[in-house]
Design an enzyme around this catalytic site. Structure first.
Site, short mmCIF file in Angstrom:
data_model
loop_
_atom_site.label_atom_id
_atom_site.label_comp_id
_atom_site.label_asym_id
_atom_site.label_seq_id
_atom_site.Cartn_x
_atom_site.Cartn_y
_atom_site.Cartn_z
CB ALA A 51 32.67 -35.34 -18.37
CB THR A 60 34.87 -38.13 -7.72
OG1 THR A 60 33.53 -38.55 -7.47
CG2 THR A 60 34.96 -37.77 -9.19
CG ASP A 61 31.95 -42.48 -6.00
OD1 ASP A 61 31.77 -41.28 -6.30
OD2 ASP A 61 31.27 -43.08 -5.16
CD GLU A 62 29.53 -37.54 -8.63
OE1 GLU A 62 29.26 -36.95 -9.69
OE2 GLU A 62 29.11 -37.16 -7.53
CE LYS A 76 29.51 -29.97 -3.36
NZ LYS A 76 30.84 -29.76 -2.90
CG LEU A 77 21.49 -34.53 0.69
CD1 LEU A 77 20.24 -34.04 -0.01
CD2 LEU A 77 21.55 -36.05 0.61
CG LEU A 122 41.47 -18.32 -0.63
CD1 LEU A 122 41.85 -17.08 0.19
CD2 LEU A 122 41.10 -19.47 0.30
CE1 TYR A 164 33.67 -32.83 -9.30
CE2 TYR A 164 32.24 -34.75 -9.10
CZ TYR A 164 33.35 -34.02 -8.69
OH TYR A 164 34.15 -34.51 -7.67
CE LYS A 222 38.06 -34.76 -9.41
NZ LYS A 222 39.08 -33.94 -8.71
CB ILE A 240 38.25 -33.26 1.09
CG1 ILE A 240 36.83 -33.78 0.91
CG2 ILE A 240 39.21 -34.41 1.37
CD1 ILE A 240 36.62 -34.61 -0.35
CD GLU A 262 34.47 -24.29 -9.48
OE1 GLU A 262 33.41 -24.52 -8.86
OE2 GLU A 262 35.13 -23.25 -9.29
CB ILE A 267 45.66 -25.24 -10.22
CG1 ILE A 267 44.15 -25.33 -10.49
CG2 ILE A 267 46.00 -25.60 -8.77
CD1 ILE A 267 43.61 -26.75 -10.48
NE ARG A 282 25.03 -39.49 -5.54
CZ ARG A 282 24.30 -39.94 -6.57
NH1 ARG A 282 23.87 -41.20 -6.60
NH2 ARG A 282 23.99 -39.14 -7.58
P1 NAD Z 1 35.47 -28.04 -2.30
O1 NAD Z 1 34.63 -27.48 -3.41
O2 NAD Z 1 34.98 -27.96 -0.90
O3 NAD Z 1 36.91 -27.36 -2.31
C1 NAD Z 1 37.61 -27.11 -3.51
C2 NAD Z 1 38.77 -26.18 -3.18
O4 NAD Z 1 39.51 -25.96 -4.39
C3 NAD Z 1 38.34 -24.82 -2.65
O5 NAD Z 1 39.10 -24.46 -1.52
C4 NAD Z 1 38.60 -23.88 -3.81
O6 NAD Z 1 38.91 -22.56 -3.42
C5 NAD Z 1 39.78 -24.56 -4.47
N1 NAD Z 1 39.90 -24.22 -5.91
C6 NAD Z 1 38.91 -24.23 -6.83
N2 NAD Z 1 39.40 -23.82 -8.03
C7 NAD Z 1 40.72 -23.56 -7.85
C8 NAD Z 1 41.77 -23.13 -8.70
N3 NAD Z 1 41.54 -22.85 -9.99
N4 NAD Z 1 43.01 -22.99 -8.19
C9 NAD Z 1 43.26 -23.25 -6.87
N5 NAD Z 1 42.29 -23.64 -6.00
C10 NAD Z 1 41.04 -23.80 -6.49
O7 NAD Z 1 35.76 -29.55 -2.74
P2 NAD Z 1 35.85 -30.87 -1.85
O8 NAD Z 1 34.50 -31.43 -1.68
O9 NAD Z 1 36.72 -30.60 -0.70
O10 NAD Z 1 36.63 -31.81 -2.89
C11 NAD Z 1 38.04 -31.77 -2.98
C12 NAD Z 1 38.49 -32.75 -4.06
O11 NAD Z 1 38.06 -34.05 -3.73
C13 NAD Z 1 37.94 -32.43 -5.44
O12 NAD Z 1 38.94 -32.69 -6.38
C14 NAD Z 1 36.78 -33.42 -5.59
O13 NAD Z 1 36.58 -33.74 -6.95
C15 NAD Z 1 37.30 -34.60 -4.80
N6 NAD Z 1 36.26 -35.46 -4.19
C16 NAD Z 1 35.27 -34.90 -3.41
C17 NAD Z 1 34.35 -35.75 -2.79
C18 NAD Z 1 33.25 -35.19 -1.90
O14 NAD Z 1 32.37 -35.95 -1.47
N7 NAD Z 1 33.24 -33.91 -1.57
C19 NAD Z 1 34.42 -37.13 -2.98
C20 NAD Z 1 35.45 -37.65 -3.79
C21 NAD Z 1 36.37 -36.79 -4.37
O1 DAU Z 2 30.51 -39.41 -5.05
C1 DAU Z 2 31.47 -38.43 -4.80
C2 DAU Z 2 30.90 -37.06 -5.11
O2 DAU Z 2 29.97 -36.77 -4.06
C3 DAU Z 2 31.96 -35.98 -5.19
O3 DAU Z 2 32.82 -36.25 -6.27
C4 DAU Z 2 31.31 -34.61 -5.37
O4 DAU Z 2 32.32 -33.60 -5.36
C5 DAU Z 2 30.35 -34.38 -4.22
O5 DAU Z 2 29.69 -33.15 -4.41
C6 DAU Z 2 29.33 -35.51 -4.16
O6 DAU Z 2 28.46 -35.49 -5.31
P1 DAU Z 2 26.87 -35.74 -5.21
O7 DAU Z 2 26.22 -35.15 -6.39
O8 DAU Z 2 26.57 -37.16 -4.88
O9 DAU Z 2 26.57 -34.87 -3.86
P2 DAU Z 2 25.36 -33.88 -3.49
O10 DAU Z 2 25.52 -33.57 -2.04
O11 DAU Z 2 25.23 -32.76 -4.44
O12 DAU Z 2 24.09 -34.81 -3.66
C7 DAU Z 2 23.93 -36.03 -2.95
C8 DAU Z 2 22.64 -36.67 -3.42
O13 DAU Z 2 21.53 -35.87 -2.97
C9 DAU Z 2 22.50 -36.74 -4.93
O14 DAU Z 2 21.84 -37.94 -5.30
C10 DAU Z 2 21.63 -35.52 -5.28
C11 DAU Z 2 20.74 -35.38 -4.06
N1 DAU Z 2 20.34 -33.99 -3.71
C12 DAU Z 2 21.33 -33.05 -3.61
C13 DAU Z 2 21.02 -31.75 -3.28
C14 DAU Z 2 22.09 -30.70 -3.17
C15 DAU Z 2 19.00 -33.68 -3.48
O15 DAU Z 2 18.12 -34.56 -3.56
N2 DAU Z 2 18.70 -32.38 -3.16
C16 DAU Z 2 19.64 -31.40 -3.06
O16 DAU Z 2 19.28 -30.23 -2.79
#
Ligand code: NAD
Ligand code: DAU
Length: 353
Positions: free
Chosen positions: A158, A131-133, A195-196, A37, A156, A160, A14, A86, A62, A220
């Site tokens: 907990a 996150t909504d989680e 991720k899925l 990174l 995770y 956030k 993101i 993370e 950070i 989801r």
């Molecule tokens: P991501 O895992 O793709 O990216 C995380 C980034 O943070 C990476 O570039 C990593 O190098 C950096 N990072 C990790 N630890 C660090 C540290 N100690 N210092 C500096 N940089 C560090 O994550 P994402 O999916 O892009 O999510 C970004 C943010 O959005 C997160 O806070 C996540 O909780 C939130 N979020 C994600 C989703 C989703 O669906 N992916 C949804 C809602 C909220």
């Molecule tokens: O809701 C927001 C969250 O969405 C973010 O805060 C997280 O950072 C992001 O990773 C995501 O979390 P989920 O756990 O929902 O995403 P994931 O892609 O890991 O999984 C999506 C759904 O698919 C979940 O119900 C678990 C399932 N899944 C996931 C994987 C990786 C499978 O069934 N098989 C898989 O191999």
């Protein structure tokens, strides 16, 4: 008006979309991208904008308070948009302490650096991207509102939830202007293929099993990543300070329906016989503590800031598939290194059951 905005985690999924959006939309702003990174951060994600005059990358953690202090001394930072974290639930189950370090300790260290640098200023803003989680799992018919009680169920979520509480606590105790948003599942280009969606796209290409957790009936709520970034931009500039905004596109899918749609689309894109991808679906041991359903009510964001998602899911899914098919080398590069070890630990046992 000129601004210097510090984005943390800008080399991740993101974060890289957000950095690109802000660098291109606000040529007068200085966008500073601080990222450690980790396995999830990749500067390749930003290749197209890395030489922009209003963009600077800084490699750093950070959790490193001294480095953060120097960064605030060196640059007139007047906004922080904090995404570094993370982010993968399965990894948090394998290694919760790492999630506490980055997501909790890292957020507090960053808040401290902002507090010390800003010294009670009111023309600054700390924005936490969450996150909504944090709200836990929903019963049918219910929706997450900004007033929903926190009930995090995974290490995770907990971590956030804890970082959200610290942002509000720093606002309340030290007067740091802040805003938070809690978003649903994002999808689109540059998402790490653990991720899925990106994992299943790359497994279909390689004709590897598609490990669906449990019965695949978990729900989801999926949002195109750029729509999330547009919402962050709006909230950063126009959101009310001290408030929380839920972000989601009213787009709920059971995992199995989503995977079947993906399979059909992938067979068409790859010119394979109908049903080929679906035959790879393998039901595996469920994720421990797997939340059943997430669904965002985004009414506050829509009503106050006029936000609406730009893309229908079916269209976004096809764009995502196209991007991954065109960027297989990116997938291979980011999955090399420590990823293999993680994948084997994660799926070896699940697939064997
Ligand atoms: P991501 O895992 O793709 O990216 C995380 C980034 O943070 C990476 O570039 C990593 O190098 C950096 N990072 C990790 N630890 C660090 C540290 N100690 N210092 C500096 N940089 C560090 O994550 P994402 O999916 O892009 O999510 C970004 C943010 O959005 C997160 O806070 C996540 O909780 C939130 N979020 C994600 C989703 C989703 O669906 N992916 C949804 C809602 C909220
Ligand atoms: O809701 C927001 C969250 O969405 C973010 O805060 C997280 O950072 C992001 O990773 C995501 O979390 P989920 O756990 O929902 O995403 P994931 O892609 O890991 O999984 C999506 C759904 O698919 C979940 O119900 C678990 C399932 N899944 C996931 C994987 C990786 C499978 O069934 N098989 C898989 O191999």
């Amino acid at each position: 008006m000129k601004k210097t905005i510090l984005i943390t985690g800008g080399a991740g999924f993101i974060g890289s979309h957000l950095v690109r959006h802000l660098v291109q939309k606000y040529p007068d702003y200085h966008i500073l991208n601080l990222d450690a990174l980790t396995y999830a951060g990749n500067l390749e994600n930003l290749r197209d904008i890395e030489s922009s005059a209003n963009y600077t990358f800084v490699k750093g953690d950070i959790c490193d308070g001294d480095m953060l202090q120097q960064l605030f001394e060196k640059h007139p930072i007047d906004g922080v948009i904090h995404l570094a974290a993370e982010s993968h639930v399965d990894r948090s189950i394998l290694n919760p302490v790492e999630f506490v370090r980055t997501n909790v300790l890292g957020t507090v260290t960053l808040l401290n650096a902002a507090k010390n640098a800003w010294k009670g200023r009111s023309d600054v803003l700390f924005y936490h991207v969450s996150t909504d989680e944090v709200y836990g799992s929903l019963a049918p018919g219910d929706y997450f509102l900004e007033t929903t009680s926190y009930d995090p169920q995974s290490p995770y979520s907990a971590s956030k939830a804890s970082s959200d509480h610290f942002v509000r606590a720093y606002g309340n105790t030290y007067g740091i202007p802040f805003v938070l948003s809690n978003c649903s599942n994002n999808y689109g280009p540059y998402q790490f293929p653990e991720k899925l969606l990106p994992l299943f796209i790359s497994n279909i290409v390689a004709e590897k099993p598609l490990p669906v957790y449990g019965k695949g009936d978990n729900i989801r709520d999926w949002l195109w990543v750029t729509d999330h970034c547009v919402a962050i931009d709006l909230i950063f500039h126009k959101g009310r300070h001290g408030e929380t905004y839920n972000i989601g596109g009213r787009n709920e899918w059971t995992n199995i329906d989503l995977v079947k749609l993906l399979c059909t689309s992938m067979d068409e894109k790859l010119g394979r016989e109908a049903g080929s991808a679906e035959s790879l679906i393998t039901y595996v041991t469920d994720r421990p503590g797997h939340d059943m359903r997430y669904a965002i009510d985004p009414s506050k964001l829509e009503a106050e800031l006029g936000w609406t998602p730009s893309l229908q899911f079916e269209e976004g899914l096809l764009l995502t598939i196209d991007w991954y098919l065109k960027n297989q080398e990116w997938v291979e590069r980011v999955q090399s290194g420590t990823y293999r070890e993680y994948y084997e630990t994660q799926y070896g046992e699940r697939l064997a059951n």
